[in-house]
Design a protein around this motif. Structure first.
Motif, PDB file in Angstrom:
ATOM      1  N   GLN A  21     -65.260 -27.255  49.679  1.00  0.00           N
ATOM      2  CA  GLN A  21     -65.324 -25.919  49.094  1.00  0.00           C
ATOM      3  C   GLN A  21     -64.285 -25.820  47.979  1.00  0.00           C
ATOM      4  O   GLN A  21     -63.120 -26.108  48.178  1.00  0.00           O
ATOM      5  CB  GLN A  21     -65.052 -24.868  50.155  1.00  0.00           C
ATOM      6  CG  GLN A  21     -65.151 -23.450  49.652  1.00  0.00           C
ATOM      7  CD  GLN A  21     -64.984 -22.431  50.767  1.00  0.00           C
ATOM      8  OE1 GLN A  21     -64.858 -22.799  51.933  1.00  0.00           O
ATOM      9  NE2 GLN A  21     -64.984 -21.165  50.402  1.00  0.00           N
ATOM     10  N   VAL A  22     -64.740 -25.377  46.820  1.00  0.00           N
ATOM     11  CA  VAL A  22     -63.851 -25.281  45.671  1.00  0.00           C
ATOM     12  C   VAL A  22     -62.871 -24.122  45.866  1.00  0.00           C
ATOM     13  O   VAL A  22     -63.257 -23.015  46.251  1.00  0.00           O
ATOM     14  CB  VAL A  22     -64.647 -25.072  44.383  1.00  0.00           C
ATOM     15  CG1 VAL A  22     -63.713 -24.877  43.196  1.00  0.00           C
ATOM     16  CG2 VAL A  22     -65.585 -26.253  44.140  1.00  0.00           C
ATOM     17  N   GLN A  23     -61.623 -24.404  45.582  1.00  0.00           N
ATOM     18  CA  GLN A  23     -60.592 -23.358  45.639  1.00  0.00           C
ATOM     19  C   GLN A  23     -59.718 -23.441  44.409  1.00  0.00           C
ATOM     20  O   GLN A  23     -59.383 -24.547  43.945  1.00  0.00           O
ATOM     21  CB  GLN A  23     -59.732 -23.519  46.888  1.00  0.00           C
ATOM     22  CG  GLN A  23     -60.400 -23.112  48.181  1.00  0.00           C
ATOM     23  CD  GLN A  23     -59.435 -23.112  49.347  1.00  0.00           C
ATOM     24  OE1 GLN A  23     -58.695 -24.061  49.541  1.00  0.00           O
ATOM     25  NE2 GLN A  23     -59.440 -22.032  50.118  1.00  0.00           N
ATOM     26  N   LEU A  24     -59.345 -22.279  43.902  1.00  0.00           N
ATOM     27  CA  LEU A  24     -58.362 -22.185  42.833  1.00  0.00           C
ATOM     28  C   LEU A  24     -57.173 -21.417  43.419  1.00  0.00           C
ATOM     29  O   LEU A  24     -57.353 -20.315  43.948  1.00  0.00           O
ATOM     30  CB  LEU A  24     -58.912 -21.442  41.617  1.00  0.00           C
ATOM     31  CG  LEU A  24     -59.709 -22.251  40.602  1.00  0.00           C
ATOM     32  CD1 LEU A  24     -61.011 -22.756  41.192  1.00  0.00           C
ATOM     33  CD2 LEU A  24     -59.972 -21.430  39.347  1.00  0.00           C
ATOM     34  N   VAL A  25     -56.008 -21.994  43.316  1.00  0.00           N
ATOM     35  CA  VAL A  25     -54.821 -21.384  43.909  1.00  0.00           C
ATOM     36  C   VAL A  25     -53.761 -21.187  42.846  1.00  0.00           C
ATOM     37  O   VAL A  25     -53.291 -22.147  42.237  1.00  0.00           O
ATOM     38  CB  VAL A  25     -54.265 -22.242  45.059  1.00  0.00           C
ATOM     39  CG1 VAL A  25     -53.030 -21.586  45.647  1.00  0.00           C
ATOM     40  CG2 VAL A  25     -55.330 -22.448  46.131  1.00  0.00           C
ATOM     41  N   GLU A  26     -53.394 -19.919  42.634  1.00  0.00           N
ATOM     42  CA  GLU A  26     -52.375 -19.587  41.654  1.00  0.00           C
ATOM     43  C   GLU A  26     -50.997 -19.566  42.314  1.00  0.00           C
ATOM     44  O   GLU A  26     -50.875 -19.287  43.515  1.00  0.00           O
ATOM     45  CB  GLU A  26     -52.625 -18.199  41.028  1.00  0.00           C
ATOM     46  CG  GLU A  26     -53.971 -18.029  40.368  1.00  0.00           C
ATOM     47  CD  GLU A  26     -54.956 -17.286  41.235  1.00  0.00           C
ATOM     48  OE1 GLU A  26     -55.881 -16.648  40.680  1.00  0.00           O
ATOM     49  OE2 GLU A  26     -54.815 -17.339  42.471  1.00  0.00           O
ATOM     50  N   SER A  27     -49.997 -19.811  41.515  1.00  0.00           N
ATOM     51  CA  SER A  27     -48.616 -19.689  41.960  1.00  0.00           C
ATOM     52  C   SER A  27     -47.734 -19.373  40.763  1.00  0.00           C
ATOM     53  O   SER A  27     -48.157 -19.556  39.612  1.00  0.00           O
ATOM     54  CB  SER A  27     -48.146 -20.975  42.646  1.00  0.00           C
ATOM     55  OG  SER A  27     -48.188 -22.061  41.747  1.00  0.00           O
ATOM     56  N   GLY A  28     -46.535 -18.890  41.053  1.00  0.00           N
ATOM     57  CA  GLY A  28     -45.565 -18.670  39.991  1.00  0.00           C
ATOM     58  C   GLY A  28     -45.308 -17.224  39.629  1.00  0.00           C
ATOM     59  O   GLY A  28     -44.456 -16.946  38.785  1.00  0.00           O
ATOM     60  N   GLY A  29     -46.024 -16.298  40.225  1.00  0.00           N
ATOM     61  CA  GLY A  29     -45.775 -14.900  39.915  1.00  0.00           C
ATOM     62  C   GLY A  29     -44.442 -14.443  40.478  1.00  0.00           C
ATOM     63  O   GLY A  29     -43.749 -15.170  41.181  1.00  0.00           O
ATOM     64  N   GLY A  30     -44.078 -13.214  40.156  1.00  0.00           N
ATOM     65  CA  GLY A  30     -42.830 -12.675  40.664  1.00  0.00           C
ATOM     66  C   GLY A  30     -42.373 -11.482  39.874  1.00  0.00           C
ATOM     67  O   GLY A  30     -43.130 -10.886  39.108  1.00  0.00           O
ATOM     68  N   LEU A  31     -41.109 -11.140  40.079  1.00  0.00           N
ATOM     69  CA  LEU A  31     -40.487  -9.995  39.410  1.00  0.00           C
ATOM     70  C   LEU A  31     -39.531 -10.501  38.339  1.00  0.00           C
ATOM     71  O   LEU A  31     -38.713 -11.394  38.596  1.00  0.00           O
ATOM     72  CB  LEU A  31     -39.732  -9.157  40.441  1.00  0.00           C
ATOM     73  CG  LEU A  31     -38.870  -8.006  39.911  1.00  0.00           C
ATOM     74  CD1 LEU A  31     -39.741  -6.947  39.235  1.00  0.00           C
ATOM     75  CD2 LEU A  31     -38.060  -7.403  41.048  1.00  0.00           C
ATOM     76  N   VAL A  32     -39.638  -9.932  37.154  1.00  0.00           N
ATOM     77  CA  VAL A  32     -38.777 -10.347  36.050  1.00  0.00           C
ATOM     78  C   VAL A  32     -38.437  -9.125  35.208  1.00  0.00           C
ATOM     79  O   VAL A  32     -39.206  -8.167  35.151  1.00  0.00           O
ATOM     80  CB  VAL A  32     -39.474 -11.439  35.206  1.00  0.00           C
ATOM     81  CG1 VAL A  32     -40.718 -10.899  34.523  1.00  0.00           C
ATOM     82  CG2 VAL A  32     -38.518 -12.062  34.201  1.00  0.00           C
ATOM     83  N   GLN A  33     -37.293  -9.169  34.556  1.00  0.00           N
ATOM     84  CA  GLN A  33     -36.923  -8.063  33.672  1.00  0.00           C
ATOM     85  C   GLN A  33     -37.634  -8.194  32.335  1.00  0.00           C
ATOM     86  O   GLN A  33     -38.015  -9.308  31.929  1.00  0.00           O
ATOM     87  CB  GLN A  33     -35.419  -8.053  33.450  1.00  0.00           C
ATOM     88  CG  GLN A  33     -34.606  -7.609  34.662  1.00  0.00           C
ATOM     89  CD  GLN A  33     -33.144  -7.433  34.341  1.00  0.00           C
ATOM     90  OE1 GLN A  33     -32.604  -8.066  33.446  1.00  0.00           O
ATOM     91  NE2 GLN A  33     -32.477  -6.545  35.077  1.00  0.00           N
ATOM     92  N   ALA A  34     -37.799  -7.088  31.671  1.00  0.00           N
ATOM     93  CA  ALA A  34     -38.400  -7.105  30.351  1.00  0.00           C
ATOM     94  C   ALA A  34     -37.642  -8.068  29.440  1.00  0.00           C
ATOM     95  O   ALA A  34     -36.413  -8.113  29.464  1.00  0.00           O
ATOM     96  CB  ALA A  34     -38.404  -5.705  29.753  1.00  0.00           C
ATOM     97  N   GLY A  35     -38.414  -8.834  28.689  1.00  0.00           N
ATOM     98  CA  GLY A  35     -37.821  -9.845  27.817  1.00  0.00           C
ATOM     99  C   GLY A  35     -37.714 -11.204  28.465  1.00  0.00           C
ATOM    100  O   GLY A  35     -37.418 -12.196  27.789  1.00  0.00           O
ATOM    101  N   GLY A  36     -37.962 -11.264  29.750  1.00  0.00           N
ATOM    102  CA  GLY A  36     -37.855 -12.512  30.478  1.00  0.00           C
ATOM    103  C   GLY A  36     -39.117 -13.354  30.401  1.00  0.00           C
ATOM    104  O   GLY A  36     -40.069 -13.021  29.682  1.00  0.00           O
ATOM    105  N   SER A  37     -39.113 -14.439  31.165  1.00  0.00           N
ATOM    106  CA  SER A  37     -40.217 -15.403  31.141  1.00  0.00           C
ATOM    107  C   SER A  37     -40.660 -15.759  32.557  1.00  0.00           C
ATOM    108  O   SER A  37     -39.859 -15.714  33.491  1.00  0.00           O
ATOM    109  CB  SER A  37     -39.792 -16.683  30.422  1.00  0.00           C
ATOM    110  OG  SER A  37     -39.405 -16.429  29.093  1.00  0.00           O
ATOM    111  N   LEU A  38     -41.924 -16.098  32.659  1.00  0.00           N
ATOM    112  CA  LEU A  38     -42.493 -16.618  33.904  1.00  0.00           C
ATOM    113  C   LEU A  38     -43.535 -17.657  33.548  1.00  0.00           C
ATOM    114  O   LEU A  38     -44.156 -17.582  32.484  1.00  0.00           O
ATOM    115  CB  LEU A  38     -43.159 -15.508  34.725  1.00  0.00           C
ATOM    116  CG  LEU A  38     -42.299 -14.584  35.587  1.00  0.00           C
ATOM    117  CD1 LEU A  38     -43.175 -13.508  36.210  1.00  0.00           C
ATOM    118  CD2 LEU A  38     -41.559 -15.360  36.650  1.00  0.00           C
ATOM    119  N   SER A  39     -43.749 -18.575  34.483  1.00  0.00           N
ATOM    120  CA  SER A  39     -44.810 -19.573  34.303  1.00  0.00           C
ATOM    121  C   SER A  39     -45.729 -19.536  35.509  1.00  0.00           C
ATOM    122  O   SER A  39     -45.254 -19.541  36.648  1.00  0.00           O
ATOM    123  CB  SER A  39     -44.217 -20.971  34.140  1.00  0.00           C
ATOM    124  OG  SER A  39     -43.498 -21.071  32.930  1.00  0.00           O
TER     125      SER A  39
END
Length: 115
Positions: A1-19
């Motif tokens: 069964q095909v699955q797509l799993v995301e990761s890397g979200g979270g809380l960040v301040q304005a101007g910051g970065s996430l991947s």
């Protein structure tokens, strides 16, 4: 069964970065066109960026110059680098990928940008 799993979200301040990362599993078939979408509370899901296997990418105007989509075909993985984040980028981010004969969606990952 095909699955797509995301990761890397979270809380960040304005101007910051996430991947964000999205890994595809459960199929011997290659991942085709893939993209990142987001849905904020009370709003419709919208395209953030998508990318072909060959690397051609497309971005929503609201994220151009701040977000970068990329992929590793050998790993069936798609990435989203987000810089200069704004409170209006707050949403659940979903990965979508074409495998075999249809699109599949991940479960989503929350991105929250505080002001």
């Amino acid at each position: 069964q095909v699955q797509l799993v995301e990761s890397g979200g979270g809380l960040v301040q304005a101007g910051g970065s996430l991947s964000l990362s999205c890994v595809t599993s459960g199929s011997t078939l290659s991942l085709g066109v893939a993209g990142w979408y987001r849905q904020a509370p009370g709003k419709q899901r919208e395209l953030v960026a998508d990318i072909t296997r060959g690397g051609n990418s497309n971005y929503a105007d609201s994220v151009k110059g701040r977000f970068t989509i990329s992929r590793d075909n050998a790993k069936n993985t798609v990435y989203l680098q987000m810089h200069s984040l704004k409170p209006e980028d707050t949403a659940v981010y979903y990965c979508k990928g074409f495998v075999g004969f249809r699109d599949y969606w991940g479960q989503g990952t929350q991105v929250t940008v505080s002001s």
